[in-house]
Write an enzyme that holds these catalytic residues in place. Structure first.
Site, PDB file in Angstrom:
ATOM      1  N   ASN A  12       2.400  -6.739  11.729  1.00 22.88           N
ATOM      2  CA  ASN A  12       3.145  -6.092  10.640  1.00 22.88           C
ATOM      3  C   ASN A  12       2.614  -4.672  10.468  1.00 22.88           C
ATOM      4  O   ASN A  12       1.521  -4.462   9.947  1.00 22.88           O
ATOM      5  CB  ASN A  12       2.940  -6.911   9.356  1.00 22.88           C
ATOM      6  CG  ASN A  12       3.581  -6.254   8.133  1.00 22.88           C
ATOM      7  OD1 ASN A  12       4.366  -5.317   8.273  1.00 22.88           O
ATOM      8  ND2 ASN A  12       3.242  -6.738   6.949  1.00 22.88           N
ATOM      9  N   TRP A  13       3.406  -3.702  10.922  1.00 23.15           N
ATOM     10  CA  TRP A  13       2.952  -2.307  10.886  1.00 23.15           C
ATOM     11  C   TRP A  13       3.071  -1.698   9.484  1.00 23.15           C
ATOM     12  O   TRP A  13       2.615  -0.587   9.252  1.00 23.15           O
ATOM     13  CB  TRP A  13       3.754  -1.456  11.883  1.00 23.15           C
ATOM     14  CG  TRP A  13       3.446  -1.772  13.330  1.00 23.15           C
ATOM     15  CD1 TRP A  13       2.457  -2.600  13.792  1.00 23.15           C
ATOM     16  CD2 TRP A  13       4.120  -1.260  14.489  1.00 23.15           C
ATOM     17  NE1 TRP A  13       2.476  -2.634  15.166  1.00 23.15           N
ATOM     18  CE2 TRP A  13       3.482  -1.823  15.627  1.00 23.15           C
ATOM     19  CE3 TRP A  13       5.192  -0.392  14.684  1.00 23.15           C
ATOM     20  CZ2 TRP A  13       3.883  -1.532  16.931  1.00 23.15           C
ATOM     21  CZ3 TRP A  13       5.597  -0.100  15.983  1.00 23.15           C
ATOM     22  CH2 TRP A  13       4.955  -0.664  17.092  1.00 23.15           C
ATOM     23  N   LYS A  14       3.714  -2.398   8.574  1.00 22.03           N
ATOM     24  CA  LYS A  14       3.935  -1.892   7.204  1.00 22.03           C
ATOM     25  C   LYS A  14       4.544  -0.474   7.258  1.00 22.03           C
ATOM     26  O   LYS A  14       5.251  -0.167   8.208  1.00 22.03           O
ATOM     27  CB  LYS A  14       2.630  -1.930   6.403  1.00 22.03           C
ATOM     28  CG  LYS A  14       1.945  -3.296   6.483  1.00 22.03           C
ATOM     29  CD  LYS A  14       0.881  -3.472   5.464  1.00 22.03           C
ATOM     30  CE  LYS A  14       0.156  -4.775   5.715  1.00 22.03           C
ATOM     31  NZ  LYS A  14      -0.743  -5.150   4.655  1.00 22.03           N
TER      32      LYS A  14
ATOM     33  N   GLY B 203      -5.728  -6.856   3.733  1.00 23.05           N
ATOM     34  CA  GLY B 203      -6.155  -5.459   3.741  1.00 23.05           C
ATOM     35  C   GLY B 203      -7.496  -5.233   3.062  1.00 23.05           C
ATOM     36  O   GLY B 203      -7.862  -4.093   2.763  1.00 23.05           O
TER      37      GLY B 203
ATOM     38  N   SER C 291      -6.654  -9.910   7.003  1.00 24.49           N
ATOM     39  CA  SER C 291      -7.801  -9.288   7.680  1.00 24.49           C
ATOM     40  C   SER C 291      -8.179  -9.978   8.991  1.00 24.49           C
ATOM     41  O   SER C 291      -9.363 -10.125   9.306  1.00 24.49           O
ATOM     42  CB  SER C 291      -9.007  -9.224   6.728  1.00 24.49           C
ATOM     43  OG  SER C 291      -8.696  -8.419   5.600  1.00 24.49           O
TER      44      SER C 291
ATOM     45  N   GLU D 224      -1.001 -16.363   3.623  1.00 23.56           N
ATOM     46  CA  GLU D 224      -1.718 -15.104   3.483  1.00 23.56           C
ATOM     47  C   GLU D 224      -2.352 -15.037   2.095  1.00 23.56           C
ATOM     48  O   GLU D 224      -1.687 -14.634   1.128  1.00 23.56           O
ATOM     49  CB  GLU D 224      -0.752 -13.927   3.642  1.00 23.56           C
ATOM     50  CG  GLU D 224      -0.077 -13.871   4.994  1.00 23.56           C
ATOM     51  CD  GLU D 224       0.269 -12.446   5.373  1.00 23.56           C
ATOM     52  OE1 GLU D 224      -0.225 -11.997   6.401  1.00 23.56           O
ATOM     53  OE2 GLU D 224       1.007 -11.784   4.630  1.00 23.56           O
TER      54      GLU D 224
ATOM     55  N   HIS E 140       6.508 -11.279   1.532  1.00 23.52           N
ATOM     56  CA  HIS E 140       5.163 -10.715   1.732  1.00 23.52           C
ATOM     57  C   HIS E 140       4.552 -10.422   0.359  1.00 23.52           C
ATOM     58  O   HIS E 140       5.259 -10.009  -0.562  1.00 23.52           O
ATOM     59  CB  HIS E 140       5.249  -9.439   2.574  1.00 23.52           C
ATOM     60  CG  HIS E 140       3.900  -8.969   3.019  1.00 23.52           C
ATOM     61  ND1 HIS E 140       3.066  -8.267   2.191  1.00 23.52           N
ATOM     62  CD2 HIS E 140       3.225  -9.136   4.188  1.00 23.52           C
ATOM     63  CE1 HIS E 140       1.934  -8.007   2.842  1.00 23.52           C
ATOM     64  NE2 HIS E 140       2.012  -8.531   4.047  1.00 23.52           N
TER      65      HIS E 140
ATOM     66  N   GLU F 171       2.932  -8.036  -0.756  1.00 22.83           N
ATOM     67  CA  GLU F 171       3.167  -6.674  -1.277  1.00 22.83           C
ATOM     68  C   GLU F 171       4.558  -6.568  -1.890  1.00 22.83           C
ATOM     69  O   GLU F 171       4.773  -5.847  -2.863  1.00 22.83           O
ATOM     70  CB  GLU F 171       2.963  -5.647  -0.150  1.00 22.83           C
ATOM     71  CG  GLU F 171       1.485  -5.485   0.178  1.00 22.83           C
ATOM     72  CD  GLU F 171       1.177  -5.072   1.606  1.00 22.83           C
ATOM     73  OE1 GLU F 171       2.083  -4.597   2.314  1.00 22.83           O
ATOM     74  OE2 GLU F 171       0.006  -5.236   2.016  1.00 22.83           O
TER      75      GLU F 171
ATOM     76  N   GLY G 288      -1.951  -7.440   9.966  1.00 25.06           N
ATOM     77  CA  GLY G 288      -1.533  -6.162   9.385  1.00 25.06           C
ATOM     78  C   GLY G 288      -2.290  -5.020  10.030  1.00 25.06           C
ATOM     79  O   GLY G 288      -1.941  -4.553  11.116  1.00 25.06           O
ATOM     80  N   GLY G 289      -3.353  -4.571   9.374  1.00 23.85           N
ATOM     81  CA  GLY G 289      -4.120  -3.397   9.813  1.00 23.85           C
ATOM     82  C   GLY G 289      -4.470  -3.404  11.298  1.00 23.85           C
ATOM     83  O   GLY G 289      -4.283  -2.390  11.982  1.00 23.85           O
TER      84      GLY G 289
HETATM   85  C1  PEP Z   1      -0.426  -8.452   6.143  1.00 20.97           C
HETATM   86  O1  PEP Z   1      -0.077  -7.415   5.626  1.00 20.97           O
HETATM   87  O2  PEP Z   1       0.405  -9.349   6.330  1.00 20.97           O
HETATM   88  C2  PEP Z   1      -1.829  -8.594   6.520  1.00 20.97           C
HETATM   89  C3  PEP Z   1      -2.252  -9.766   6.875  1.00 20.97           C
HETATM   90  O3  PEP Z   1      -2.600  -7.455   6.480  1.00 20.97           O
HETATM   91  P1  PEP Z   1      -4.126  -7.300   7.000  1.00 20.97           P
HETATM   92  O4  PEP Z   1      -4.224  -7.970   8.342  1.00 20.97           O
HETATM   93  O5  PEP Z   1      -4.356  -5.848   7.058  1.00 20.97           O
HETATM   94  O6  PEP Z   1      -4.999  -7.995   5.992  1.00 20.97           O
END
Ligand code: PEP
Length: 242
Positions: free
Chosen positions: A9-11, A170, A205, A164, A92, A94, A226-227
């Protein structure tokens, strides 16, 4: 029986230059897992074209609960499908916390995504406060139940679920492999017999350094990253480990 899936997920990150570099590195991925990338909307066609033939899927980070009409700024499942998306993330954390999406709205988006021909990736998870209050499993069960009520159990079992924990997204804090397994197992139990085929990803993470232990858990079928999905080397390594 369940094929592993790694989702990136590049957000709201990237530009033409950085995305071209990420596409080049995606083409080097050698993995037995299914891989799907979720770029920002405007870059979807670029990524779809760039990874053609690489066996990697593309998805949208969000989808409208509406099908068409006067809904300024919204994008429907059918439109996403038409530009080459196979998946769509719904719910999600967010979207839930920043944009106020409720369980009901997430359920509507799930239904609309499937109606548009997309495979929803339904995100569920508890906040730190909810975990500390011992509410984790009840919160997640309610998030999934809302979608079952809207679309039916069979439809949810055909989708992908991503556990999640909000406190792990994040933040650099990952749920331990055991904590993840407890929740994944509870989700699978909620889905009943048909849940045996449902892919349940862990997200929060995930990095190459913690992925193997998570992937070893019997009910963890991959990761929503994500990141680390913006770091070509890390993402390639996670895909290799799945
Ligand atoms: C996400 O945004 O779905 C996520 C898991 O982010 P991160 O890996 O950065 O925690």
């Amino acid at each position: 029986m369940r094929h592993p899936l790694v989702a990136g997920n590049w957000k709201m990150n990237g530009n033409h230059e950085s995305i071209a570099a990420l596409i080049a590195s995606l083409l080097e991925i050698r993995s037995d897992a299914d891989v799907v990338i979720f770029p920002p909307y405007v870059y979807l066609p670029l990524v779809v074209a760039g990874i053609e033939g690489a066996g990697i899927s593309v998805g949208a980070q969000n989808v409208s609960e509406q099908h068409s009409g006067a809904f300024t700024g919204e994008v429907s499942g059918q439109m996403l499908r038409e530009v080459g998306c196979r998946y769509a993330i719904v719910g999600h954390s967010e979207r839930r916390s920043i944009y106020g999406e409720t369980n009901q709205q997430v359920a509507e988006k799930f239904t609309a995504a499937q109606a548009g021909g997309l495979i929803p990736v339904l995100c569920v998870g508890e906040t730190l406060e909810q975990r500390e209050q011992g509410e984790t499993l009840a919160i997640i069960a309610a998030q999934i139940d809302a979608v079952i009520k809207g679309s039916g159990l069979g439809a949810v079992c055909e989708a992908v679920i991503a556990y999640e924990p909000v406190w792990a997204i994040g933040t650099g804090k990952t749920a331990s492999a055991e904590q993840a397994q407890v929740v994944h197992q509870a989700i699978r139990q909620q889905l009943g017999d048909s849940g045996a085929k449902t892919r349940i990803l862990y997200g929060g993470s995930v990095k190459a350094a913690n992925a193997s232990e998570l992937f070893m858990q019997p009910d963890v079928d991959g990761a929503l990253v994500g990141g680390a999905s913006l770091d070509a080397k890390e993402f390639k390594e996670i895909c290799k480990l799945a």
